[in-house]
Design a protein around this motif. Structure first.
Motif, PDB file in Angstrom:
ATOM      1  N   ASP A  30       0.797  -1.232   0.000  1.00  0.00           N
ATOM      2  CA  ASP A  30       0.000   0.000   0.000  1.00  0.00           C
ATOM      3  C   ASP A  30       0.831   1.286   0.000  1.00  0.00           C
ATOM      4  N   PRO A  31       1.620   1.504  -1.041  1.00  0.00           N
ATOM      5  CA  PRO A  31       2.356   2.769  -1.124  1.00  0.00           C
ATOM      6  C   PRO A  31       1.430   3.900  -1.591  1.00  0.00           C
ATOM      7  N   ILE A  49      12.897  -2.897  -4.424  1.00  0.00           N
ATOM      8  CA  ILE A  49      11.479  -3.277  -4.447  1.00  0.00           C
ATOM      9  C   ILE A  49      11.204  -4.167  -5.653  1.00  0.00           C
ATOM     10  N   LYS A  50      10.847  -5.433  -5.370  1.00  0.00           N
ATOM     11  CA  LYS A  50      10.530  -6.398  -6.430  1.00  0.00           C
ATOM     12  C   LYS A  50       9.026  -6.627  -6.556  1.00  0.00           C
ATOM     13  N   ASP A  51       8.304  -6.433  -5.456  1.00  0.00           N
ATOM     14  CA  ASP A  51       6.855  -6.667  -5.482  1.00  0.00           C
ATOM     15  C   ASP A  51       6.140  -5.551  -4.732  1.00  0.00           C
ATOM     16  N   ILE A  52       5.010  -5.115  -5.299  1.00  0.00           N
ATOM     17  CA  ILE A  52       4.153  -4.113  -4.664  1.00  0.00           C
ATOM     18  C   ILE A  52       2.771  -4.745  -4.504  1.00  0.00           C
ATOM     19  N   LEU A  53       2.284  -4.790  -3.273  1.00  0.00           N
ATOM     20  CA  LEU A  53       0.980  -5.379  -2.976  1.00  0.00           C
ATOM     21  C   LEU A  53      -0.002  -4.269  -2.615  1.00  0.00           C
ATOM     22  N   ILE A  54      -1.180  -4.318  -3.214  1.00  0.00           N
ATOM     23  CA  ILE A  54      -2.213  -3.324  -2.942  1.00  0.00           C
ATOM     24  C   ILE A  54      -3.395  -4.027  -2.285  1.00  0.00           C
ATOM     25  N   THR A  55      -3.839  -3.514  -1.126  1.00  0.00           N
ATOM     26  CA  THR A  55      -4.952  -4.161  -0.431  1.00  0.00           C
ATOM     27  C   THR A  55      -6.302  -3.879  -1.100  1.00  0.00           C
ATOM     28  N   HIS A  56      -6.451  -2.702  -1.713  1.00  0.00           N
ATOM     29  CA  HIS A  56      -7.679  -2.381  -2.444  1.00  0.00           C
ATOM     30  C   HIS A  56      -7.431  -1.116  -3.254  1.00  0.00           C
ATOM     31  N   SER A  57      -8.301  -0.882  -4.227  1.00  0.00           N
ATOM     32  CA  SER A  57      -8.015   0.168  -5.206  1.00  0.00           C
ATOM     33  C   SER A  57      -8.541   1.540  -4.806  1.00  0.00           C
ATOM     34  N   HIS A  58      -8.294   1.952  -3.598  1.00  0.00           N
ATOM     35  CA  HIS A  58      -8.534   3.340  -3.196  1.00  0.00           C
ATOM     36  C   HIS A  58      -7.206   4.083  -3.320  1.00  0.00           C
ATOM     37  N   TRP A  59      -7.295   5.297  -3.879  1.00  0.00           N
ATOM     38  CA  TRP A  59      -6.111   6.046  -4.269  1.00  0.00           C
ATOM     39  C   TRP A  59      -5.079   6.185  -3.139  1.00  0.00           C
ATOM     40  N   HIS A  61      -4.066   4.215  -1.162  1.00  0.00           N
ATOM     41  CA  HIS A  61      -3.325   2.974  -0.940  1.00  0.00           C
ATOM     42  C   HIS A  61      -2.427   2.600  -2.119  1.00  0.00           C
ATOM     43  N   TYR A  62      -2.598   3.290  -3.255  1.00  0.00           N
ATOM     44  CA  TYR A  62      -1.734   2.960  -4.402  1.00  0.00           C
ATOM     45  C   TYR A  62      -1.190   4.202  -5.129  1.00  0.00           C
ATOM     46  N   GLY A  63      -1.408   5.383  -4.603  1.00  0.00           N
ATOM     47  CA  GLY A  63      -1.012   6.616  -5.272  1.00  0.00           C
ATOM     48  C   GLY A  63       0.474   6.736  -5.598  1.00  0.00           C
ATOM     49  N   ASP A  82      -6.067  -3.522 -13.507  1.00  0.00           N
ATOM     50  CA  ASP A  82      -5.656  -2.178 -13.906  1.00  0.00           C
ATOM     51  C   ASP A  82      -5.869  -1.221 -12.737  1.00  0.00           C
ATOM     52  N   LEU A  83      -4.800  -0.558 -12.334  1.00  0.00           N
ATOM     53  CA  LEU A  83      -4.894   0.446 -11.271  1.00  0.00           C
ATOM     54  C   LEU A  83      -4.582   1.805 -11.872  1.00  0.00           C
ATOM     55  N   ASP A  84      -5.618   2.526 -12.233  1.00  0.00           N
ATOM     56  CA  ASP A  84      -5.459   3.878 -12.776  1.00  0.00           C
ATOM     57  C   ASP A  84      -4.504   3.894 -13.975  1.00  0.00           C
ATOM     58  N   GLY A  85      -4.667   2.904 -14.881  1.00  0.00           N
ATOM     59  CA  GLY A  85      -3.847   2.832 -16.082  1.00  0.00           C
ATOM     60  C   GLY A  85      -2.573   2.030 -15.937  1.00  0.00           C
ATOM     61  N   THR A  86      -2.322   1.453 -14.783  1.00  0.00           N
ATOM     62  CA  THR A  86      -1.136   0.631 -14.559  1.00  0.00           C
ATOM     63  C   THR A  86      -1.558  -0.828 -14.431  1.00  0.00           C
ATOM     64  N   ALA A  87      -0.962  -1.706 -15.267  1.00  0.00           N
ATOM     65  CA  ALA A  87      -1.313  -3.126 -15.248  1.00  0.00           C
ATOM     66  C   ALA A  87      -0.895  -3.768 -13.938  1.00  0.00           C
ATOM     67  N   SER A  88      -1.767  -4.660 -13.440  1.00  0.00           N
ATOM     68  CA  SER A  88      -1.515  -5.341 -12.177  1.00  0.00           C
ATOM     69  C   SER A  88      -1.761  -6.830 -12.349  1.00  0.00           C
ATOM     70  N   ASN A  89      -0.950  -7.651 -11.689  1.00  0.00           N
ATOM     71  CA  ASN A  89      -1.202  -9.087 -11.635  1.00  0.00           C
ATOM     72  C   ASN A  89      -2.370  -9.307 -10.688  1.00  0.00           C
TER      73      ASN A  89
END
Length: 189
Positions: A30-31, A49-59, A61-63, A82-89
């Motif tokens: 959650d950066p 940083i090799k991996d970034i984990l997002i708990t949910h798509s509120h700005w 937490h991923y801005g 997709d997180l605001d135009g950024t591809a996500s696994n």
């Protein structure tokens, strides 16, 4: 395992830096904002940083993701592609090995339709579904009921000593939150 917390005033959010060792590959959870103190935390400990984990798509937490991806060749993971135009696994549950750590992914619906909790060892990174002394907000009563059921099944059924690390506020334990939750549940009927 090494764990560091970074607080961003934007959104009053917690970001967690997690690594298997004292240096090398690391994970950010959650950066919400990429700022100089977060970069200094990463670089002072010789992490990459090799991996970034997002708990949910509120700005909030991923801005910081777009800036991070300019600095590091990292993989982005969340419940959406997709997180605001950024591809996500897309992660849907299960156990994954990332940056040398086993990450259990627990979808917990109710706060949002894409909330994930990441369990690493005895730590649960809860995002906004649960903070010290309160459950996450929900858009309606049905979502609140869903969140309560998900918390009982996926979080409160775990070991008392599990440490909950929320997206906002201080850490807490499963035992403390389970006891508080059940007390209020009885009072409200």
């Amino acid at each position: 395992m090494k764990l560091y917390n970074h607080f961003a005033a934007v959104g009053f959010s917690n970001t967690y830096l997690l690594a298997a060792g004292n240096e090398g590959d690391a994970i950010l959870i959650d950066p919400g904002k990429m700022d100089v103190p977060l970069l200094k935390l990463i670089e002072d400990h010789n992490y990459y940083i090799k991996d970034i984990l997002i708990t949910h798509s509120h700005w909030n937490h991923y801005g910081g993701v777009k800036t991070l991806l300019k600095l590091y060749d990292a993989r982005l993971h969340s419940a959406v592609d997709d997180l605001d135009g950024t591809a996500s696994n897309v992660l849907e549950g299960g156990i994954y090995n990332m940056s040398g750590l086993d990450i259990e992914v627990l979808p917990v619906l109710g706060h949002s339709d894409d909330s994930l909790v990441y369990k690493v060892g005895g730590f649960f990174f809860t995002g906004d579904i649960l903070s010290a002394g309160r459950t996450g907000t929900t858009p309606d009563q049905v979502s609140r009921e869903v969140l309560y059921l998900e918390l009982e099944e996926k979080i409160f059924s775990r070991d008392d000593h599990g440490i909950l690390l929320p997206g906002h506020g201080p850490p807490t334990t499963i035992k403390a939150e389970r006891n508080l939750f059940r007390k209020y549940e009885k009072e409200l009927g």
